[in-house]
Design an enzyme around this catalytic site. Structure first.
Site, mmCIF file in Angstrom:
data_model
loop_
_atom_site.group_PDB
_atom_site.id
_atom_site.type_symbol
_atom_site.label_atom_id
_atom_site.label_comp_id
_atom_site.label_asym_id
_atom_site.label_seq_id
_atom_site.Cartn_x
_atom_site.Cartn_y
_atom_site.Cartn_z
ATOM 1 N N GLU A 253 -5.182 -4.862 10.543
ATOM 2 C CA GLU A 253 -4.179 -3.827 10.768
ATOM 3 C C GLU A 253 -4.470 -3.123 12.094
ATOM 4 O O GLU A 253 -5.317 -2.220 12.136
ATOM 5 C CB GLU A 253 -4.211 -2.801 9.635
ATOM 6 N N SER B 116 3.665 -2.014 10.337
ATOM 7 C CA SER B 116 5.123 -2.072 10.523
ATOM 8 C C SER B 116 5.719 -3.449 10.206
ATOM 9 O O SER B 116 6.669 -3.887 10.851
ATOM 10 C CB SER B 116 5.502 -1.640 11.948
ATOM 11 N N HIS C 9 -9.552 0.996 4.905
ATOM 12 C CA HIS C 9 -8.283 1.223 5.615
ATOM 13 C C HIS C 9 -8.519 2.168 6.793
ATOM 14 O O HIS C 9 -9.324 3.095 6.702
ATOM 15 C CB HIS C 9 -7.244 1.809 4.653
ATOM 16 N N LYS D 11 0.075 4.258 -0.206
ATOM 17 C CA LYS D 11 -0.585 5.433 0.394
ATOM 18 C C LYS D 11 -0.373 6.659 -0.503
ATOM 19 O O LYS D 11 -0.372 6.507 -1.722
ATOM 20 C CB LYS D 11 -0.082 5.636 1.824
ATOM 21 N N GLU E 89 -6.924 4.587 7.897
ATOM 22 C CA GLU E 89 -6.716 6.015 7.600
ATOM 23 C C GLU E 89 -7.954 6.617 6.948
ATOM 24 O O GLU E 89 -8.264 7.786 7.142
ATOM 25 C CB GLU E 89 -5.463 6.178 6.723
ATOM 26 N N GLY F 57 2.710 2.407 10.810
ATOM 27 C CA GLY F 57 3.653 3.507 10.649
ATOM 28 C C GLY F 57 4.335 3.932 11.941
ATOM 29 O O GLY F 57 4.954 4.990 12.011
ATOM 30 N N ASN G 288 0.870 -1.179 0.000
ATOM 31 C CA ASN G 288 0.000 0.000 0.000
ATOM 32 C C ASN G 288 0.903 1.223 0.000
ATOM 33 O O ASN G 288 1.509 1.546 1.018
ATOM 34 C CB ASN G 288 -0.892 -0.031 1.253
HETATM 35 P P1 13P Z 1 3.179 0.432 7.674
HETATM 36 O O1 13P Z 1 3.714 -0.856 7.086
HETATM 37 O O2 13P Z 1 3.906 1.650 7.177
HETATM 38 O O3 13P Z 1 3.053 0.358 9.160
HETATM 39 O O4 13P Z 1 1.679 0.589 7.100
HETATM 40 C C1 13P Z 1 0.809 -0.474 7.216
HETATM 41 C C2 13P Z 1 -0.417 -0.132 6.457
HETATM 42 O O5 13P Z 1 -1.205 0.723 6.845
HETATM 43 C C3 13P Z 1 -0.652 -0.852 5.189
HETATM 44 O O6 13P Z 1 -1.937 -0.613 4.707
#
Ligand code: 13P
Length: 257
Positions: A171, A217, A99, A15, A101, A177, A13
């Site tokens: 997640e 992560s 997601h 983003k 976010e 992150g 992803n």
């Molecule tokens: P990270 O791997 O940067 O923690 O992000 C995970 C994520 O949100 C994948 O959709």
């Protein structure tokens, strides 16, 4: 390789990162690193503006293309939105939905996400449907309850047959992150609960086939132990998907299982 009937899947992803040309460059590097491997399913999910150049860069590759969001309607007066038909026309096979976010920053509700999941399946796009709890919810011991509600609400109207095309990603929001990963045992505990819940929603046969990815992560240093867990079928990767080296490494770790 495969875990019984489930082949590992590593999805990146990106983003809100990478322009069209940066995305195509990254894909060329990933292609070089992976060659024609088919042991592990691999998907990259660039931002909308990089989908077309990414699709071109993926022409002779076994890596598949996904989007990070879509609107549930096919077309119409929805300024700024993108439909499943549009994604299919750019050779997308997958789409990330729900997601955290999007839930947090764009107020996406379970019922709106449900509309998207149903619309994606109706358009032959494979949803990577995300669930997960916040730190506050984990500390209040609400993890199971929160994730269960997200699953029940998000999968309303989905049939057991459509489940062949469904992918779920767990997640934990506090691990995204932040560099904090759930321990393999913590992740497995929730993945097992998710599979049990999928079994009661869609039936045991469907639940046994659905891949449940871990996200938060995940990187080459911690992937092996996570992927060894019985109900972890791959990863949804953020930061470590933004350069070829760790992303290719993650696919190779999955392939070595
Ligand atoms: P990270 O791997 O940067 O923690 O992000 C995970 C994520 O949100 C994948 O959709």
């Amino acid at each position: 390789m495969a875990k019984t009937i489930r082949k590992y899947l590593i999805a990146g992803n990106w983003k809100m990162n990478k322009t069209g040309s940066e995305g195509a460059d990254l894909i060329r590097e990933i292609n070089l690193g992976l060659g024609k491997q088919t042991d592990v399913g691999v998907v990259v999910c660039p931002p909308f503006t990089a989908l077309e150049s990414s699709a071109k860069a993926l022409e002779d590759s076994n890596v598949q293309l996904g989007a990070q969001n879509m609107h549930p309607k096919q077309e119409g007066a929805y300024t700024g939105e993108i439909s499943a038909v549009m994604l299919r026309s750019l050779f997308c096979t997958h789409v990330i939905l729900g997601h955290s976010e999007r839930r947090e920053y764009f107020n996406e509700s379970d019922s709106f996400i449900n509309e998207k999941v149903v619309a994606a399946l109706d358009s032959s796009l494979k949803p990577i449907f995300c669930v997960g709890e916040t730190l506050e919810q984990r500390e209040a011991e609400q993890t199971f309850e929160v994730v269960k509600t997200q699953l029940v609400e998000g999968l309303k109207g989905v049939s057991s047959e459509a489940a062949d095309n469904l992918i779920v990603a767990y997640e934990p929001v506090w691990a995204i992150g932040t560099g904090k990963t759930a321990t393999p045992e913590m992740a497995q505990e929730v993945h097992k609960m998710i599979r049990d819940e999928l079994s009661s929603i869609l039936g045991e046969g469907a639940a046994a086939k659905i891949r449940i990815l871990y996200g938060g992560s995940m990187k080459p240093e911690n992937a092996s132990e996570l992927l060894d867990q019985a109900d972890i079928d791959g990863g949804l990767i953020g930061g470590a998907a933004l350069s070829a080296k760790p992303f290719v490494e993650l696919v190779k770790i999955a392939a070595s299982k």
